[in-house]
Scaffold this active site. Sequence first.
Site, mmCIF file in Angstrom:
data_model
loop_
_atom_site.group_PDB
_atom_site.id
_atom_site.type_symbol
_atom_site.label_atom_id
_atom_site.label_comp_id
_atom_site.label_asym_id
_atom_site.label_seq_id
_atom_site.Cartn_x
_atom_site.Cartn_y
_atom_site.Cartn_z
ATOM 1 N N SER A 138 -2.335 43.485 27.336
ATOM 2 C CA SER A 138 -1.494 44.120 26.317
ATOM 3 C C SER A 138 -2.306 45.234 25.683
ATOM 4 C CB SER A 138 -1.123 43.095 25.241
ATOM 5 O OG SER A 138 -0.566 43.728 24.106
ATOM 6 N N TYR A 151 -3.594 36.470 19.225
ATOM 7 C CA TYR A 151 -2.964 37.102 20.398
ATOM 8 C C TYR A 151 -3.915 38.142 20.998
ATOM 9 C CZ TYR A 151 0.533 39.507 23.265
ATOM 10 O OH TYR A 151 1.233 40.066 24.321
HETATM 11 P P1 NDP Z 1 9.174 36.996 27.967
HETATM 12 O O1 NDP Z 1 9.196 36.057 26.805
HETATM 13 O O2 NDP Z 1 10.443 37.667 28.342
HETATM 14 O O3 NDP Z 1 8.567 36.283 29.246
HETATM 15 C C1 NDP Z 1 7.522 35.358 29.157
HETATM 16 C C2 NDP Z 1 7.485 34.553 30.439
HETATM 17 O O4 NDP Z 1 6.395 33.634 30.376
HETATM 18 C C3 NDP Z 1 8.753 33.754 30.663
HETATM 19 O O5 NDP Z 1 9.138 33.900 32.006
HETATM 20 C C4 NDP Z 1 8.319 32.325 30.384
HETATM 21 O O6 NDP Z 1 9.054 31.439 31.213
HETATM 22 C C5 NDP Z 1 6.864 32.378 30.801
HETATM 23 N N1 NDP Z 1 6.068 31.280 30.241
HETATM 24 C C6 NDP Z 1 5.808 31.011 28.929
HETATM 25 N N2 NDP Z 1 5.083 29.886 28.833
HETATM 26 C C7 NDP Z 1 4.864 29.445 30.107
HETATM 27 C C8 NDP Z 1 4.196 28.340 30.669
HETATM 28 N N3 NDP Z 1 3.572 27.436 29.910
HETATM 29 N N4 NDP Z 1 4.184 28.199 32.019
HETATM 30 C C9 NDP Z 1 4.827 29.095 32.804
HETATM 31 N N5 NDP Z 1 5.471 30.162 32.333
HETATM 32 C C10 NDP Z 1 5.497 30.325 31.002
HETATM 33 O O7 NDP Z 1 8.069 38.087 27.587
HETATM 34 P P2 NDP Z 1 7.427 39.303 28.424
HETATM 35 O O8 NDP Z 1 8.079 39.521 29.693
HETATM 36 O O9 NDP Z 1 7.297 40.402 27.458
HETATM 37 O O10 NDP Z 1 5.954 38.724 28.647
HETATM 38 C C11 NDP Z 1 5.258 38.808 29.875
HETATM 39 C C12 NDP Z 1 3.814 39.125 29.595
HETATM 40 O O11 NDP Z 1 3.722 40.438 29.055
HETATM 41 C C13 NDP Z 1 3.136 38.218 28.568
HETATM 42 O O12 NDP Z 1 1.838 37.886 29.010
HETATM 43 C C14 NDP Z 1 3.063 39.083 27.325
HETATM 44 O O13 NDP Z 1 2.018 38.696 26.472
HETATM 45 C C15 NDP Z 1 2.851 40.438 27.945
HETATM 46 N N6 NDP Z 1 3.154 41.585 27.104
HETATM 47 C C16 NDP Z 1 4.411 41.805 26.642
HETATM 48 C C17 NDP Z 1 4.683 42.869 25.808
HETATM 49 C C18 NDP Z 1 6.032 43.111 25.237
HETATM 50 O O14 NDP Z 1 6.158 43.923 24.311
HETATM 51 N N7 NDP Z 1 7.084 42.470 25.711
HETATM 52 C C19 NDP Z 1 3.625 43.800 25.404
HETATM 53 C C20 NDP Z 1 2.335 43.489 25.973
HETATM 54 C C21 NDP Z 1 2.124 42.431 26.783
HETATM 55 P P3 NDP Z 1 9.496 29.939 30.869
HETATM 56 O O15 NDP Z 1 9.802 29.907 29.387
HETATM 57 O O16 NDP Z 1 10.703 29.741 31.729
HETATM 58 O O17 NDP Z 1 8.345 29.086 31.273
#
Ligand code: NDP
Length: 245
Positions: A138, A151
């Site tokens: 990030s 975070y």
């Molecule tokens: P979302 O919340 O849309 O997606 C997060 C994903 O992580 C979901 O598919 C969720 O699936 C999965 N997840 C969470 N916990 C677990 C777990 N214990 N095991 C397996 N899967 C898990 O957010 P984003 O798409 O934004 O996030 C994706 C990445 O991007 C993250 O690492 C986030 O920190 C990073 N990011 C996002 C930004 C933003 O502004 N959106 C900015 C910078 C970085 P499920 O709940 O089905 O398990």
Amino acid sequence: MSKVIVITGASSGIGQATAELLAQQGNQLVLGARREARLQDLVKRIKAANGDAIYAVTDVTDLASVKNLAQTAIEHYGRIDVWMNNAGLMPQSNFIDGRVDDWNRMIDVNLRGVLNGIDAALPTMRKQKAGHFINTASIAAHATHPGGGVYSATKAGVLMISDALRQEEVQAQSNVRVTVVSPGAINTELVNSITDPNVKKGTAQFYDQVAINPDQIAASIAFAINTPEAASINELIIRPSKQQA
Ligand code: NDP
């Protein structure tokens, strides 16, 4: 050339958008997350568009579960070309509020989840003498702010883990590449992971003003994957044009 690509956190947001784009480009996708119905729908959509994808319900905090995801890829497709450690959450809050459970969940998913992914996929990539890790960090890996300490610490950790891994694989001459993706504000479900109502409200307002769709992140990831193997894109920092910091 078609690649076998494993993505954690594929059930929404950046992971889902990346899976859809890479499937359209003719790759074979292996999708992991906890919400099975979401994964089923995504696989169905990809197949309906003549793509190739499978899923395994995966909790990245559980090493056995992550190893099962890797095993699923190998049993079905025979190799792992790309492993995207993308699952993450962002329940930000000030330290004084003592949301220790949130701190621990971020450490478990954002940091331990990435380590579990490396442990699950690296031995296979070493054997293949080829592979590519994409680790989602990030812009919070580069700078922090009040409420963002834990975070940012997890994401800065991803940055350091990724660069040490990159250097070790160069030393081992394994042809394993490492790319960190560091997005700014992206329209996904991430804001829903914030448990402090005030922080959630403020973050949602900020995202409403500046956030861009995850397709742009997916396109940049595809660029890193498709870059010829002699070159390694080490980090992609992608902010919305409207985002200052
Ligand atoms: P979302 O919340 O849309 O997606 C997060 C994903 O992580 C979901 O598919 C969720 O699936 C999965 N997840 C969470 N916990 C677990 C777990 N214990 N095991 C397996 N899967 C898990 O957010 P984003 O798409 O934004 O996030 C994706 C990445 O991007 C993250 O690492 C986030 O920190 C990073 N990011 C996002 C930004 C933003 O502004 N959106 C900015 C910078 C970085 P499920 O709940 O089905 O398990």
